[in-house]
Design a protein around this motif. Structure first.
Motif, short mmCIF file in Angstrom:
data_model
loop_
_atom_site.label_atom_id
_atom_site.label_comp_id
_atom_site.label_asym_id
_atom_site.label_seq_id
_atom_site.Cartn_x
_atom_site.Cartn_y
_atom_site.Cartn_z
N ILE A 3 15.63 51.30 64.81
CA ILE A 3 15.09 51.07 63.23
C ILE A 3 14.95 52.27 62.35
O ILE A 3 14.07 53.13 62.87
CB ILE A 3 13.43 50.48 63.57
CG1 ILE A 3 13.77 49.35 64.61
CG2 ILE A 3 13.07 50.01 62.37
CD1 ILE A 3 12.42 48.62 65.17
N GLU A 4 15.69 52.30 61.34
CA GLU A 4 15.76 53.51 60.52
C GLU A 4 16.09 53.31 59.24
O GLU A 4 17.01 52.47 58.83
CB GLU A 4 16.76 54.46 61.18
CG GLU A 4 17.18 55.53 60.46
CD GLU A 4 16.02 56.57 60.01
OE1 GLU A 4 15.60 56.57 58.92
OE2 GLU A 4 15.61 57.17 60.97
N ASP A 5 15.51 53.67 58.18
CA ASP A 5 15.74 53.10 56.76
C ASP A 5 16.52 54.15 56.12
O ASP A 5 17.07 53.70 54.83
CB ASP A 5 14.39 52.95 55.86
CG ASP A 5 13.63 54.30 55.78
OD1 ASP A 5 13.47 55.05 56.89
OD2 ASP A 5 13.30 54.53 54.34
N ASN A 6 16.81 55.42 56.55
CA ASN A 6 17.86 56.33 55.83
C ASN A 6 19.10 56.30 56.45
O ASN A 6 19.35 56.26 57.41
CB ASN A 6 16.91 57.77 56.02
CG ASN A 6 18.03 58.82 55.55
OD1 ASN A 6 18.94 59.10 55.71
ND2 ASN A 6 17.63 59.43 54.45
N LEU B 184 12.55 54.30 66.86
CA LEU B 184 11.66 53.97 65.82
C LEU B 184 11.46 54.96 64.79
O LEU B 184 10.87 55.98 65.16
CB LEU B 184 10.52 53.15 66.32
CG LEU B 184 9.54 52.80 65.31
CD1 LEU B 184 9.95 51.66 64.37
CD2 LEU B 184 8.13 52.33 66.03
N ASP B 185 11.93 54.79 63.58
CA ASP B 185 11.51 55.75 62.45
C ASP B 185 9.99 55.30 62.23
O ASP B 185 9.59 54.14 62.32
CB ASP B 185 12.30 55.57 61.10
CG ASP B 185 11.88 56.45 60.07
OD1 ASP B 185 11.48 57.50 60.09
OD2 ASP B 185 12.44 56.01 58.95
N ILE B 186 9.21 56.53 61.81
CA ILE B 186 7.78 55.85 61.26
C ILE B 186 7.86 55.68 59.82
O ILE B 186 6.98 54.57 59.56
CB ILE B 186 6.82 57.07 61.78
CG1 ILE B 186 6.74 57.27 63.42
CG2 ILE B 186 5.54 56.64 61.52
CD1 ILE B 186 6.49 55.89 64.05
N GLY B 187 8.22 56.56 59.10
CA GLY B 187 8.22 56.16 57.56
C GLY B 187 9.23 55.20 57.15
O GLY B 187 10.35 55.49 57.14
N LEU B 188 8.72 54.00 56.90
CA LEU B 188 9.66 52.78 56.54
C LEU B 188 9.14 51.89 55.30
O LEU B 188 7.77 51.97 55.06
CB LEU B 188 9.79 51.80 57.78
CG LEU B 188 10.47 52.38 59.19
CD1 LEU B 188 10.17 51.26 60.31
CD2 LEU B 188 11.83 52.54 58.78
N PRO B 189 10.00 51.44 54.65
CA PRO B 189 9.38 50.50 53.53
C PRO B 189 8.76 49.42 54.11
O PRO B 189 9.27 48.95 55.17
CB PRO B 189 10.89 50.09 52.76
CG PRO B 189 11.78 50.59 53.82
CD PRO B 189 11.48 51.52 54.88
MN MN Z 1 12.13 56.70 57.02
#
Ligand code: MN
Length: 143
Positions: free
Chosen positions: A12-15, A55-60
């Motif tokens: 799970i990663e937004d970048n 798991l990425d923590i900073g997510l939209p």
């Molecule tokens: Mn992120």
């Protein structure tokens, strides 16, 4: 058949660049599921019950701590180990992340030389846990 023997890892990663890097490191020996938001990650975790979640923590949208809490409160997904992979590296953040239900913490930027081994170690731990609970189950059945 060989595909089924592979571990399944949900990332799970937004970048996009971080996702590509982790994918390149892990794709050879694992089946990968990818989500770019927490909501999508929770959906995939419920559908596919992966062996491990990165798991990425900073997510939209909802952030990673909410994702971890949600998955750990659900009996169906609470047994899946969650490793936070995040640029939040202060002691305060680490505690906040582990308190949310994450089982481990890998700081960003990831070390490409050690990352795969770290992940394999977590997967082995998981396997051991599963085998142990399996044998407990067998002993109970034999009573
Ligand atoms: Mn992120």
């Amino acid at each position: 058949m060989s595909k089924k023997n592979k571990d399944t890892i949900l990332i799970i990663e937004d970048n996009e660049m971080n996702m590509a890097l982790v994918r390149e490191i892990l794709k050879r020996d694992s089946s990968l599921l990818e989500a770019t938001t927490g909501e999508e990650g929770i959906d995939l975790a419920n559908k596919f019950l992966p062996d491990l979640i990165l798991l990425d923590i900073g997510l939209p949208g909802i952030d990673g701590t909410v994702v971890a809490k949600t998955l750990k409160e659900n009996p169906k997904t609470k047994g899946i180990p969650i490793i936070a992979v995040t640029a939040y590296v202060s002691e305060y953040d680490k505690e906040r992340i582990l308190n949310a239900g994450c089982d481990g913490h890998i700081p960003k930027p990831i070390n490409v030389k050690t990352f795969e081994n770290e992940i394999r170690t977590y997967l082995k731990k998981t396997l051991k846990m599963a085998q142990t609970s399996g044998s407990i189950l067998i002993s109970i059945c034999n009573l």
